[in-house]
Design a protein around this motif. Structure first.
Motif, PDB file in Angstrom:
ATOM      1  N   LYS A  15      39.297  75.690   2.131  1.00  0.00           N
ATOM      2  CA  LYS A  15      38.835  74.267   1.143  1.00  0.00           C
ATOM      3  C   LYS A  15      38.729  73.962  -0.442  1.00  0.00           C
ATOM      4  CE  LYS A  15      33.810  72.665  -0.407  1.00  0.00           C
ATOM      5  NZ  LYS A  15      32.743  73.010  -0.380  1.00  0.00           N
ATOM      6  N   VAL A  16      38.823  76.073  -0.637  1.00  0.00           N
ATOM      7  CA  VAL A  16      39.412  75.641  -2.143  1.00  0.00           C
ATOM      8  C   VAL A  16      40.634  74.883  -2.989  1.00  0.00           C
ATOM      9  CG1 VAL A  16      39.638  77.255  -4.260  1.00  0.00           C
ATOM     10  CG2 VAL A  16      37.858  77.020  -3.150  1.00  0.00           C
ATOM     11  N   GLY A  17      41.615  75.083  -1.499  1.00  0.00           N
ATOM     12  CA  GLY A  17      42.883  75.284  -1.636  1.00  0.00           C
ATOM     13  C   GLY A  17      43.313  73.514  -1.282  1.00  0.00           C
ATOM     14  N   CYS A  18      42.404  72.975  -0.979  1.00  0.00           N
ATOM     15  CA  CYS A  18      42.423  71.834  -0.276  1.00  0.00           C
ATOM     16  C   CYS A  18      42.129  70.833  -1.626  1.00  0.00           C
ATOM     17  CB  CYS A  18      41.655  71.778   1.017  1.00  0.00           C
ATOM     18  SG  CYS A  18      41.285  69.667   1.363  1.00  0.00           S
ATOM     19  N   THR A  19      40.990  70.980  -1.717  1.00  0.00           N
ATOM     20  CA  THR A  19      40.089  70.570  -3.576  1.00  0.00           C
ATOM     21  C   THR A  19      41.409  70.714  -3.989  1.00  0.00           C
ATOM     22  OG1 THR A  19      38.370  71.276  -2.723  1.00  0.00           O
ATOM     23  CG2 THR A  19      39.099  70.456  -4.876  1.00  0.00           C
ATOM     24  N   ARG A  20      41.976  72.154  -4.602  1.00  0.00           N
ATOM     25  CA  ARG A  20      43.092  72.328  -5.991  1.00  0.00           C
ATOM     26  C   ARG A  20      44.679  71.330  -4.477  1.00  0.00           C
ATOM     27  NH1 ARG A  20      43.147  78.534  -6.687  1.00  0.00           N
ATOM     28  NH2 ARG A  20      41.195  78.679  -7.703  1.00  0.00           N
ATOM     29  N   ALA A  21      44.902  71.444  -4.298  1.00  0.00           N
ATOM     30  CA  ALA A  21      46.109  70.436  -3.382  1.00  0.00           C
ATOM     31  C   ALA A  21      45.535  68.936  -3.528  1.00  0.00           C
ATOM     32  CB  ALA A  21      45.856  70.459  -1.833  1.00  0.00           C
ATOM     33  N   LEU A  22      44.627  68.561  -3.506  1.00  0.00           N
ATOM     34  CA  LEU A  22      44.126  67.310  -4.131  1.00  0.00           C
ATOM     35  C   LEU A  22      44.703  66.789  -5.207  1.00  0.00           C
ATOM     36  CD1 LEU A  22      41.697  66.582  -1.463  1.00  0.00           C
ATOM     37  CD2 LEU A  22      43.805  65.787  -1.039  1.00  0.00           C
ATOM     38  N   GLN A  23      43.614  67.707  -6.126  1.00  0.00           N
ATOM     39  CA  GLN A  23      44.078  67.522  -7.621  1.00  0.00           C
ATOM     40  C   GLN A  23      45.129  67.421  -7.697  1.00  0.00           C
ATOM     41  OE1 GLN A  23      41.185  71.456  -8.569  1.00  0.00           O
ATOM     42  NE2 GLN A  23      40.934  69.875 -10.594  1.00  0.00           N
ATOM     43  N   ALA A  24      46.132  67.921  -7.488  1.00  0.00           N
ATOM     44  CA  ALA A  24      47.565  68.496  -8.129  1.00  0.00           C
ATOM     45  C   ALA A  24      48.231  67.039  -8.057  1.00  0.00           C
ATOM     46  CB  ALA A  24      47.905  69.928  -7.404  1.00  0.00           C
ATOM     47  N   SER A  25      47.966  66.478  -6.344  1.00  0.00           N
ATOM     48  CA  SER A  25      48.706  65.643  -6.341  1.00  0.00           C
ATOM     49  C   SER A  25      48.785  64.024  -6.293  1.00  0.00           C
ATOM     50  CB  SER A  25      49.192  66.043  -4.328  1.00  0.00           C
ATOM     51  OG  SER A  25      49.481  67.128  -3.918  1.00  0.00           O
ATOM     52  N   CYS A  26      46.619  64.077  -6.788  1.00  0.00           N
ATOM     53  CA  CYS A  26      46.485  62.572  -6.741  1.00  0.00           C
ATOM     54  C   CYS A  26      46.226  62.458  -8.314  1.00  0.00           C
ATOM     55  CB  CYS A  26      45.622  62.535  -5.230  1.00  0.00           C
ATOM     56  SG  CYS A  26      45.866  62.987  -3.837  1.00  0.00           S
ATOM     57  N   GLN A  27      46.232  63.406  -8.764  1.00  0.00           N
ATOM     58  CA  GLN A  27      45.594  63.274 -10.119  1.00  0.00           C
ATOM     59  C   GLN A  27      44.427  63.121 -10.217  1.00  0.00           C
ATOM     60  OE1 GLN A  27      49.148  61.272  -8.990  1.00  0.00           O
ATOM     61  NE2 GLN A  27      49.944  63.707  -9.684  1.00  0.00           N
ATOM     62  N   LEU A  28      43.403  64.121  -9.508  1.00  0.00           N
ATOM     63  CA  LEU A  28      42.138  63.006  -9.237  1.00  0.00           C
ATOM     64  C   LEU A  28      41.675  65.163 -10.063  1.00  0.00           C
ATOM     65  CD1 LEU A  28      41.465  62.635  -5.665  1.00  0.00           C
ATOM     66  CD2 LEU A  28      41.205  61.122  -7.194  1.00  0.00           C
ATOM     67  N   LEU A  30      38.248  67.647 -10.776  1.00  0.00           N
ATOM     68  CA  LEU A  30      37.872  68.616  -9.592  1.00  0.00           C
ATOM     69  C   LEU A  30      36.532  67.787  -9.047  1.00  0.00           C
ATOM     70  CD1 LEU A  30      37.664  71.437  -8.749  1.00  0.00           C
ATOM     71  CD2 LEU A  30      36.239  71.941 -10.819  1.00  0.00           C
ATOM     72  N   ALA A  31      35.927  67.025  -9.770  1.00  0.00           N
ATOM     73  CA  ALA A  31      34.716  66.515  -8.660  1.00  0.00           C
ATOM     74  C   ALA A  31      35.380  65.266  -7.546  1.00  0.00           C
ATOM     75  CB  ALA A  31      33.799  65.899 -10.320  1.00  0.00           C
ATOM     76  N   ALA A  32      36.143  64.884  -7.958  1.00  0.00           N
ATOM     77  CA  ALA A  32      36.533  64.356  -7.519  1.00  0.00           C
ATOM     78  C   ALA A  32      37.286  64.269  -6.254  1.00  0.00           C
ATOM     79  CB  ALA A  32      37.647  63.082  -7.857  1.00  0.00           C
ATOM     80  N   ALA A  33      37.993  66.016  -6.580  1.00  0.00           N
ATOM     81  CA  ALA A  33      38.894  65.943  -5.246  1.00  0.00           C
ATOM     82  C   ALA A  33      38.044  67.078  -4.109  1.00  0.00           C
ATOM     83  CB  ALA A  33      40.173  66.653  -5.904  1.00  0.00           C
ATOM     84  N   GLN A  34      36.941  67.220  -5.326  1.00  0.00           N
ATOM     85  CA  GLN A  34      36.055  68.103  -4.105  1.00  0.00           C
ATOM     86  C   GLN A  34      35.186  67.344  -3.208  1.00  0.00           C
ATOM     87  OE1 GLN A  34      33.536  70.764  -6.091  1.00  0.00           O
ATOM     88  NE2 GLN A  34      32.700  71.713  -4.689  1.00  0.00           N
ATOM     89  N   ARG A  43      33.157  65.925   8.608  1.00  0.00           N
ATOM     90  CA  ARG A  43      33.644  64.788   9.559  1.00  0.00           C
ATOM     91  C   ARG A  43      33.975  63.344   8.936  1.00  0.00           C
ATOM     92  NH1 ARG A  43      34.075  69.047  12.954  1.00  0.00           N
ATOM     93  NH2 ARG A  43      32.636  69.796  13.959  1.00  0.00           N
ATOM     94  N   LYS A  44      33.763  63.268   8.037  1.00  0.00           N
ATOM     95  CA  LYS A  44      34.590  61.502   7.883  1.00  0.00           C
ATOM     96  C   LYS A  44      36.389  61.613   7.734  1.00  0.00           C
ATOM     97  CE  LYS A  44      29.852  60.947   5.039  1.00  0.00           C
ATOM     98  NZ  LYS A  44      29.512  61.558   3.696  1.00  0.00           N
ATOM     99  N   HIS A  45      36.380  60.585   7.104  1.00  0.00           N
ATOM    100  CA  HIS A  45      38.342  60.676   6.979  1.00  0.00           C
ATOM    101  C   HIS A  45      38.704  59.887   5.786  1.00  0.00           C
ATOM    102  CE1 HIS A  45      39.424  60.437  12.066  1.00  0.00           C
ATOM    103  NE2 HIS A  45      37.905  61.367  11.831  1.00  0.00           N
ATOM    104  N   PRO A  46      38.303  60.774   4.420  1.00  0.00           N
ATOM    105  CA  PRO A  46      38.336  60.110   3.138  1.00  0.00           C
ATOM    106  C   PRO A  46      40.047  59.478   3.261  1.00  0.00           C
ATOM    107  CG  PRO A  46      37.806  62.697   3.009  1.00  0.00           C
ATOM    108  CD  PRO A  46      38.475  62.154   4.150  1.00  0.00           C
ATOM    109  N   THR A  47      40.096  58.998   2.344  1.00  0.00           N
ATOM    110  CA  THR A  47      41.509  58.404   1.804  1.00  0.00           C
ATOM    111  C   THR A  47      41.833  58.985   0.674  1.00  0.00           C
ATOM    112  OG1 THR A  47      40.713  56.031   1.177  1.00  0.00           O
ATOM    113  CG2 THR A  47      42.026  56.875   3.532  1.00  0.00           C
ATOM    114  N   VAL A  48      43.088  59.082   0.388  1.00  0.00           N
ATOM    115  CA  VAL A  48      43.417  59.759  -1.289  1.00  0.00           C
ATOM    116  C   VAL A  48      45.160  58.904  -1.106  1.00  0.00           C
ATOM    117  CG1 VAL A  48      42.734  61.458  -1.633  1.00  0.00           C
ATOM    118  CG2 VAL A  48      44.476  62.015  -0.490  1.00  0.00           C
TER     119      VAL A  48
END
Length: 183
Positions: A15-28, A30-34, A43-48
């Motif tokens: 989970k932490v790795g996923c959040t970090r990857a989203l932060q780095a790749s999507c310029q999000l 911490l709160a938005a990535a988390q 089980r929702k399908h969020p988009t970035v």
């Protein structure tokens, strides 16, 4: 901008790795990535959003290494149906007519991943032309079908980075399927 849909997580996902990857790749932040990671856990399908298609492919591969299945999101800028039609047009001369007909039928019902998998099975061991291999490599990642091991993810990342710089083509689809079949 290319949107990526987060589809599912395997048990034991980082989970932490996923959040970090989203932060780095999507310029999000911490709160938005988390929040996106938590939505995926529910089980929702969020988009970035990411800056480009190659950046989206890199994110999909990075997430796959963490146990997250992601794919290009269908929107005004990306149509899986149109993308699959492009692939089918290039593969049709290489496949039996019955395989093409079945793939078109599956595609027409929105079963894009299954249609692509059916085409790949129909190719057998023959390698398609290099241009078609590059297209297949890209679309496998876009559809969330390339689930690489760590070494393969690193290899794809190197190829994508070189392609971004205009130095080398993307990895071959035959390599992607050869490695998947070897598991």
């Amino acid at each position: 901008m290319q949107k990526v849909e987060l589809v599912s997580m395997k048990s034991g996902v980082q989970k932490v790795g996923c959040t970090r990857a989203l932060q780095a790749s999507c310029q999000l932040g911490l709160a938005a990535a988390q929040a996106r990671t938590d939505a995926l856990l529910e089980r929702k399908h969020p988009t970035v959003g990411v800056t480009s298609a190659p950046a989206a492919r890199r994110l999909i591969l990075q997430l796959a290494a963490l146990g997250v299945v992601a794919r290009f999101a269908e929107d005004a800028n990306y149509s899986p149906q149109a993308r699959l039609d492009e692939v089918l047009a290039q593969l049709a001369p290489l496949l039996p007519p019955s395989t093409v007909a079945t793939a078109r039928s599956l595609s027409g019902h929105g079963e894009w991943e299954l249609a692509l998998s059916h085409c790949m099975a129909g190719l057998g061991t023959e390698a398609p032309p290099a241009e078609t291999e590059r297209l297949l490599s890209d679309v496998l990642v876009e559809f969330g079908l390339a689930l690489p091991d760590d070494a393969w993810a690193a290899e794809i990342e190197r190829h994508l980075a070189a392609a971004d710089r205009g130095e080398a083509p993307a990895p071959a689809a035959g390599d992607v399927f050869g490695r998947r079949a070897a598991r």
